[in-house]
Design a protein around this motif. Structure first.
Motif, PDB file in Angstrom:
ATOM      1  N   ALA A  15       0.827  -1.208   0.000  1.00 22.03           N
ATOM      2  CA  ALA A  15       0.000   0.000   0.000  1.00 22.03           C
ATOM      3  C   ALA A  15       0.860   1.256   0.000  1.00 22.03           C
ATOM      4  CB  ALA A  15      -0.938  -0.003   1.209  1.00 22.03           C
ATOM      5  N   ARG A  16       1.952   1.229   0.781  1.00 18.56           N
ATOM      6  CA  ARG A  16       2.836   2.398   0.826  1.00 18.56           C
ATOM      7  C   ARG A  16       3.449   2.663  -0.550  1.00 18.56           C
ATOM      8  NH1 ARG A  16       4.407  -0.293   5.602  1.00 18.56           N
ATOM      9  NH2 ARG A  16       6.432  -0.906   4.719  1.00 18.56           N
ATOM     10  N   LYS A  17       3.884   1.593  -1.227  1.00 15.12           N
ATOM     11  CA  LYS A  17       4.491   1.764  -2.551  1.00 15.12           C
ATOM     12  C   LYS A  17       3.456   2.215  -3.586  1.00 15.12           C
ATOM     13  CE  LYS A  17       8.452  -1.210  -1.909  1.00 15.12           C
ATOM     14  NZ  LYS A  17       9.254  -2.350  -2.351  1.00 15.12           N
ATOM     15  N   GLN A  18       2.241   1.683  -3.488  1.00 12.86           N
ATOM     16  CA  GLN A  18       1.179   2.123  -4.404  1.00 12.86           C
ATOM     17  C   GLN A  18       0.921   3.618  -4.241  1.00 12.86           C
ATOM     18  OE1 GLN A  18      -2.026  -0.607  -3.353  1.00 12.86           O
ATOM     19  NE2 GLN A  18      -1.789  -1.720  -5.269  1.00 12.86           N
ATOM     20  N   LEU A  19       0.920   4.088  -3.003  1.00 12.83           N
ATOM     21  CA  LEU A  19       0.700   5.514  -2.759  1.00 12.83           C
ATOM     22  C   LEU A  19       1.853   6.352  -3.289  1.00 12.83           C
ATOM     23  CD1 LEU A  19      -0.972   5.840   0.767  1.00 12.83           C
ATOM     24  CD2 LEU A  19      -1.807   6.763  -1.401  1.00 12.83           C
ATOM     25  N   MET A  20       3.085   5.888  -3.083  1.00 14.09           N
ATOM     26  CA  MET A  20       4.258   6.616  -3.605  1.00 14.09           C
ATOM     27  C   MET A  20       4.137   6.798  -5.116  1.00 14.09           C
ATOM     28  SD  MET A  20       6.863   7.288  -1.355  1.00 14.09           S
ATOM     29  CE  MET A  20       8.469   6.898  -2.012  1.00 14.09           C
ATOM     30  N   ARG A  21       3.698   5.731  -5.796  1.00 16.11           N
ATOM     31  CA  ARG A  21       3.585   5.796  -7.261  1.00 16.11           C
ATOM     32  C   ARG A  21       2.410   6.667  -7.705  1.00 16.11           C
ATOM     33  NH1 ARG A  21       4.606  -0.113  -6.918  1.00 16.11           N
ATOM     34  NH2 ARG A  21       6.821  -0.419  -7.318  1.00 16.11           N
ATOM     35  N   SER A  22       1.448   6.889  -6.792  1.00 12.94           N
ATOM     36  CA  SER A  22       0.257   7.681  -7.130  1.00 12.94           C
ATOM     37  C   SER A  22       0.438   9.170  -6.884  1.00 12.94           C
ATOM     38  CB  SER A  22      -0.951   7.183  -6.315  1.00 12.94           C
ATOM     39  OG  SER A  22      -1.223   5.837  -6.590  1.00 12.94           O
ATOM     40  N   LEU A  23       1.557   9.558  -6.264  1.00 14.36           N
ATOM     41  CA  LEU A  23       1.761  10.983  -5.953  1.00 14.36           C
ATOM     42  C   LEU A  23       1.964  11.781  -7.239  1.00 14.36           C
ATOM     43  CD1 LEU A  23       4.263  10.671  -2.945  1.00 14.36           C
ATOM     44  CD2 LEU A  23       1.783  11.044  -2.843  1.00 14.36           C
ATOM     45  N   PRO A  24       1.473  13.024  -7.277  1.00  9.15           N
ATOM     46  CA  PRO A  24       1.708  13.866  -8.458  1.00  9.15           C
ATOM     47  C   PRO A  24       3.202  14.014  -8.723  1.00  9.15           C
ATOM     48  CG  PRO A  24       0.099  14.886  -6.971  1.00  9.15           C
ATOM     49  CD  PRO A  24       0.667  13.710  -6.248  1.00  9.15           C
ATOM     50  N   PRO A  25       3.667  13.781  -9.951  1.00  7.36           N
ATOM     51  CA  PRO A  25       5.110  13.800 -10.232  1.00  7.36           C
ATOM     52  C   PRO A  25       5.767  15.155  -9.987  1.00  7.36           C
ATOM     53  CG  PRO A  25       3.813  13.606 -12.258  1.00  7.36           C
ATOM     54  CD  PRO A  25       2.864  13.430 -11.129  1.00  7.36           C
ATOM     55  N   GLU A  26       4.987  16.247 -10.078  1.00 10.48           N
ATOM     56  CA  GLU A  26       5.588  17.576  -9.904  1.00 10.48           C
ATOM     57  C   GLU A  26       5.579  18.042  -8.448  1.00 10.48           C
ATOM     58  OE1 GLU A  26       1.169  18.253 -10.214  1.00 10.48           O
ATOM     59  OE2 GLU A  26       2.658  16.938 -11.148  1.00 10.48           O
ATOM     60  N   TRP A  27       5.044  17.215  -7.552  1.00  8.80           N
ATOM     61  CA  TRP A  27       4.893  17.620  -6.157  1.00  8.80           C
ATOM     62  C   TRP A  27       6.230  17.468  -5.426  1.00  8.80           C
ATOM     63  CZ3 TRP A  27       1.670  14.831  -1.852  1.00  8.80           C
ATOM     64  CH2 TRP A  27       1.277  15.767  -0.879  1.00  8.80           C
ATOM     65  N   ASP A  28       6.736  18.549  -4.868  1.00 10.83           N
ATOM     66  CA  ASP A  28       8.038  18.531  -4.210  1.00 10.83           C
ATOM     67  C   ASP A  28       7.857  18.138  -2.744  1.00 10.83           C
ATOM     68  OD1 ASP A  28      10.666  18.820  -3.557  1.00 10.83           O
ATOM     69  OD2 ASP A  28      10.712  21.005  -3.668  1.00 10.83           O
ATOM     70  N   VAL A  29       8.042  16.844  -2.476  1.00  8.85           N
ATOM     71  CA  VAL A  29       7.852  16.336  -1.118  1.00  8.85           C
ATOM     72  C   VAL A  29       9.051  15.489  -0.693  1.00  8.85           C
ATOM     73  CG1 VAL A  29       5.327  16.301  -1.121  1.00  8.85           C
ATOM     74  CG2 VAL A  29       6.575  14.331  -2.019  1.00  8.85           C
ATOM     75  N   SER A  30       9.258  15.439   0.624  1.00 13.53           N
ATOM     76  CA  SER A  30      10.182  14.451   1.188  1.00 13.53           C
ATOM     77  C   SER A  30       9.309  13.455   1.948  1.00 13.53           C
ATOM     78  CB  SER A  30      11.190  15.107   2.128  1.00 13.53           C
ATOM     79  OG  SER A  30      10.511  15.734   3.189  1.00 13.53           O
ATOM     80  N   VAL A  31       9.455  12.185   1.616  1.00 13.38           N
ATOM     81  CA  VAL A  31       8.518  11.182   2.140  1.00 13.38           C
ATOM     82  C   VAL A  31       9.121  10.403   3.300  1.00 13.38           C
ATOM     83  CG1 VAL A  31       7.144   9.133   1.576  1.00 13.38           C
ATOM     84  CG2 VAL A  31       7.432  10.943  -0.122  1.00 13.38           C
TER      85      VAL A  31
END
Length: 333
Positions: A15-31
């Motif tokens: 689930a964590r990996k699915q969410l990582m892949r679903s994040l907007p590509p332009e969103w500048d985040v540290s996860v």
């Protein structure tokens, strides 16, 4: 605009990996990731979760308790629930506890982006080149973890249907997934029966080379309460008919959720009451002749405010595991 600290709090690696892949590509985040609410709260205290994607069904400290702790400590965190438990009451309770939005699992990338945009959490794009690519944790996803997450989503859909039919809130556990020798399953069921009188409803299923049997175990002492909850006052409608109808709802909804996740179509046999001890013994003996091992999924449902709980066991044939692995590998890729 500074990099946003994002926390993904979910006990499932898949689930964590699915969410990582679903994040907007332009969103500048540290996860930062957490596997339960306790880890999540600690991360938020350390400033690692100004935005939080939070699961509800987790061991140790679930999503509801996590929301309550965030509120009690006045922690600064914008929380979006991403859960397989899609009961209307689950949505209402989480929003009341301070969540800003509720998304069903698996999160749709477009819907996630729209929700973040609506809540003003995306900010401006990092720059014209987009945010740096996130490195997804390369830890391999185990079969048990992947299948548990698939069942978690299916079980949540079944609970939502059951909640609507009975007008109750269904409390959901983290499902157990294990490969068992049939002898071990035999012992587990015998132990369960030693403590209480049980009635079992069995329903076979097959589709896309995947086959098995679902076993729904009811405690006899709770059947009258169940009939009352279903508001049955027809003298011709027996307790056994009620259990068969209830089993069809639960088993059918759970199988439908699994089928949708794995892109297969199951056909189901008619449910039948196995009766008491002898019936389950007969099922085990039959399966012992057909297969030595079974992939056993156990889901324990309980109804809030009522002394009613029942166990759903989904037993997949040993031969089904290879096909399930292939289907799950496709989901994980």
């Amino acid at each position: 605009m500074p990099t946003i600290p994002l926390l993904i709090c979910d006990d499932s690696n898949m689930a964590r990996k699915q969410l990582m892949r679903s994040l907007p590509p332009e969103w500048d985040v540290s996860v930062t990731t957490a596997t339960n609410g306790r880890e999540g709260i600690e991360a938020i205290r350390q400033g690692l979760g100004s935005v939080v994607l939070l699961d509800l069904t987790m061991p140790d400290m679930d999503g509801y308790e996590t929301l309550a702790a965030i509120r009690a400590e006045s922690l600064q965190a914008s929380v979006i629930i991403v859960s397989g438990d899609v009961q209307e009451e689950a949505v209402r309770r989480t929003l009341e506890l301070g969540a800003l939005a509720f998304l069903k699992k698996p999160a749709d990338p477009d819907q996630l982006q729209q929700t973040l945009q609506r809540l003003g959490l995306l900010g401006e794009s990092a720059n014209q080149w987009g945010a740096p690519a996130l490195s997804v944790d390369q830890t391999p996803i185990s079969f048990n973890d992947a299948f548990r997450e698939t069942v978690n989503v299916a079980m949540g859909r079944a609970a939502a249907l059951l909640a609507r039919v009975l007008g109750v809130f269904v409390q959901l556990p983290v499902p157990n997934v294990n490969m068992l020798e049939v002898g071990e399953l035999h012992m587990a069921l015998s132990d369960a029966q030693a403590n209480d009188r049980l009635t079992a409803v069995c329903q076979g299923y097959i589709g896309g080379g995947i086959a098995g049997e679902a076993l729904l175990l009811f405690h006899d002492s709770e059947i009258a309460d169940m009939a009352q909850l279903m508001k049955i006052d027809d003298a011709d409608y027996s307790d056994m008919e009620m259990l068969l109808d209830l089993s069809s709802i639960l088993i059918g909804a759970c199988l439908s959720g699994i089928a949708e996740e794995l892109d297969v179509a199951f056909s189901q046999s008619h449910p039948q009451v196995l009766g008491l001890h002898s019936g389950i013994e007969e099922l085990i003996r039959l399966n012992e002749r057909r297969w030595k091992k079974t992939l056993a999924v156990e889901i324990s449902y309980s109804l809030e405010g009522h002394n009613i709980h029942f166990d759903l066991l989904m037993l997949f044939t040993e031969d089904s595991v290879e096909l399930l692995s292939r289907k799950l590998a496709h989901l994980m890729s």
